[in-house]
Write an enzyme that holds these catalytic residues in place. Sequence first.
Site, PDB file in Angstrom:
ATOM      1  N   ASP A 147      28.507  23.023  20.785  1.00 43.50           N
ATOM      2  CA  ASP A 147      27.402  23.868  21.245  1.00 43.50           C
ATOM      3  C   ASP A 147      27.479  25.306  20.755  1.00 43.50           C
ATOM      4  OD1 ASP A 147      29.563  24.716  22.814  1.00 43.50           O
ATOM      5  OD2 ASP A 147      28.212  25.360  24.419  1.00 43.50           O
ATOM      6  N   CYS A 169     -20.802  43.476   6.490  1.00 50.12           N
ATOM      7  CA  CYS A 169     -22.138  43.181   5.969  1.00 50.12           C
ATOM      8  C   CYS A 169     -22.155  41.843   5.261  1.00 50.12           C
ATOM      9  CB  CYS A 169     -22.587  44.284   4.991  1.00 50.12           C
ATOM     10  SG  CYS A 169     -21.516  44.404   3.561  1.00 50.12           S
ATOM     11  N   CYS A 206       0.845  -1.198   0.000  1.00 48.14           N
ATOM     12  CA  CYS A 206       0.000   0.000   0.000  1.00 48.14           C
ATOM     13  C   CYS A 206       0.880   1.248   0.000  1.00 48.14           C
ATOM     14  CB  CYS A 206      -0.896   0.035   1.242  1.00 48.14           C
ATOM     15  SG  CYS A 206      -1.988  -1.380   1.437  1.00 48.14           S
ATOM     16  N   ASP A 213      33.866  19.012  21.322  1.00 51.13           N
ATOM     17  CA  ASP A 213      34.354  20.355  21.597  1.00 51.13           C
ATOM     18  C   ASP A 213      34.563  20.454  23.113  1.00 51.13           C
ATOM     19  OD1 ASP A 213      34.812  23.179  21.177  1.00 51.13           O
ATOM     20  OD2 ASP A 213      32.848  23.489  22.087  1.00 51.13           O
ATOM     21  N   ASP A 272      30.891  26.043  16.078  1.00 53.26           N
ATOM     22  CA  ASP A 272      30.828  24.591  15.917  1.00 53.26           C
ATOM     23  C   ASP A 272      29.929  24.183  14.753  1.00 53.26           C
ATOM     24  OD1 ASP A 272      32.485  24.043  18.091  1.00 53.26           O
ATOM     25  OD2 ASP A 272      30.822  24.100  19.508  1.00 53.26           O
TER      26      ASP A 272
END
Length: 833
Positions: free
Chosen positions: A710, A91, A27, A511, A714
């Site tokens: 972070d 309206c 399917c 790091d 990086d």
Amino acid sequence: MNSVTNVKADGSATITLPVEGMTCASCVGRVERALREVPGVADVSVNLATERASVTPSGQVDPAALVAAVERTGYSVPRGAVELGIEGMTCASCVGRVERALKAVPGVTGASVNLATERASIEGTADASALIAAVAGAGYQATSLESSADERSDAQARKTEEEHKLRRDFTLALLLTLPVFVMEMGSHFIPGVHGLIHSTIGIQNSWYLQFMLTSLVMFGPGMRFYRAGIPALLKGAPDMNSLVAVGSLAAYGYSLVATFAPGLLPAGTVNVYFEAAAVIVTLILLGRLLEARAKGRASDAIRHLVGLQPRTARVRRDAATDEIPIAELRAGDVVEVRPGERIPVDGEVTEGESHVDESMISGEPLPVAKAPGARVTGGTVNQKGALIFRATAVGSDTVLSQIIRMVEDAQGSKLPIQGLVDKVTMWFVPAVMVVAAATFLAWLTFGPSPALSFALVNAVAVLIIACPCAMGLATPTSIMVGTGRGAELGVLFRRGEALQVLRDAKVVALDKTGTLTEGKPKLTDLVLAGHSDRGDVLGKVAAVEMRSEHPVAGAIIAAAEAEVLRLPQVTGFESVTGYGVRGIVDGARVEVGADRFMNQLGIDIAALSDAADRLAGDAKSPLYAAIDGRLAAVLAVADAVKGTTPAAIRALHELGLKVAMITGDKASTAQAIASRLDIDEVVAEVLPDGKVEAIRRLKRDYGTLAFVGDGINDAPALAEADIGIAIGTGTDIAIEAADVVLISGSLQGVPTAIALSKATISNIRQNLFWAFAYNIALIPVAAGLLFPAFGILLSPVFAAGAMALSSVFVLLNALRLRRFQPPIPAALVKEAK
């Protein structure tokens, strides 16, 4: 809305459609092929477990054309309604104008606008942004009143309703099938049943009764198979429903002839198989019901995350406090949170102090202290104190919404391993039909008497045993459960493919600042050169560092402020990336940086080099300061190692990985930290643009590499690595460049992510082995291959049971990932004992 458009980090858009009616891998392949034929479609990914199709367009794509393509294949895209708030209507003619504009949007099947409530209700599959644009084109303003949480609630409601229908249909089918099974097969379990039937109602009457009960089963609860399977077969694209339909109808049709026109059958072949037809339908309904339940449990993680957000919030507006729906919150609103309540959205605390339980999002068990200025995250639980905060992100911009979106994207993606499954299942069902036909002809030609009966039973058994449900569910269910469990542990897979690649990692490069360490360095030493004055040097250095955003700058400024030093004005400030900073302070030229910066400037550092080496040996980072071209001092900054770092590195080693550290620090400083943490390889004194080359070298030396970082600098390294892992407490740029995000900021998330990747891929391989081995082993048995030697045949009844159990086995095996626990270093386990 049924059609959702998401924009990825690379700027490409995806259109997501819910698809109902898919039951197996064939399917999935059929829907994918149909969607790829729609003009403007670049790529398609259909997920059986989530029942969603993700379409990546290469240009303009009409959502209505996508829906039509899905429906032409025999599946459905559920229609839904979206609510818009309309401003500017005055309206009835305004109402008509807005309605006409909305109905002209491709994919809209109906639109109703109410002047009194100033709302529009639109049915269809058009994207909300297209609807809002259409209203704007008509001269009015529109805002969406529907949240993604509502969409998910609607989808969950549909799944719950489908499960209820399956339970009802199965129960009815079971009650009708039991008498048929007892009448035809009862003597196999209770001797004398056939004799009792023969002496009471008679065999022929029992056949009539079986016919009536089986007809009710097939054309009542079992009708779902024929509605979907027969049209698919007529279109030349058979699926699982087609196999069930052909198999059960063959047994039913043969029994019909045997019951009402036995003369049409050869002598000795008059027999009924009503029980096979009825039991096939009943057992496959049972399999579908168990699948629906298991799928629901597989998506528990998403439902849990969605349930974290409160429905209302207490907001201060116009000197009053009102409780309003969460959808009406705006950025900048002042929100009150009482003790024990969930925080509704992201914000910044302005009043009060408390502790907040953030474990539901970050996986960290200890509550976090909050005071004015602290950030709070929607979905977390306030503890004993009352807090007042200003909302900074609402709706889809909150951290919780982004987490849910990341998890959904990962769950909806396909892994490279799925490619093999797709290729096989594309041809699997047609091949099974051919095998079933060949089985029928072989038994009819060479089989013992009654050959026709043998031919029918074995052909039906082949059709039923080979339903490829397990193949289609093997990969997506494991991905759903694995990524969901990761979210619960604070590990977000932004791309599902990261699950497979991370398993093959050979080395993890880290790091240092903010990853291995807290990222909050402190000034520990200041060694003066000659007759320099401490206060004068520290004040001037701190004044220059005031313009820098580096964490080290903060440490020097904090030390100067602690000594209440005057920080003069700075002119001519310049930051030299990877080297240091410089500026003019009180008329003096001040330069601060690493030894390479001093060497570049031609400043002799020999007088303090021994002191710098000693400080570096103590795992401190030495910096030199020069005033008017003469060496003035060496400063040492230390950044405390995170408490979770040593255990995380031990866990990585126990997983068999090498650990490398990449840093801009002096080699002696880096080596001191590495020896303390048992890091295998150190790449020191690396400039930001040198991290990418360092990663390339490590990849050449070791193989598949995961990089953890972070900071903004990086981002290139995260992108270059085979798998980029961002610390969730880092910058948005780093997170966007990463494949995996650690929400808590703890390095322990790295071994957790790798171990979860290994467990998930192992689970997928188990599922695929079971799915393929099951078919490879049992299709020949169903065809009667063992009959000449051992006299063994597989009844269609047992074939149906085995087929249903194969799918349930795959789902239950995937659900084992919910019990996954993060790896704990053996040393810590011993300590705990």
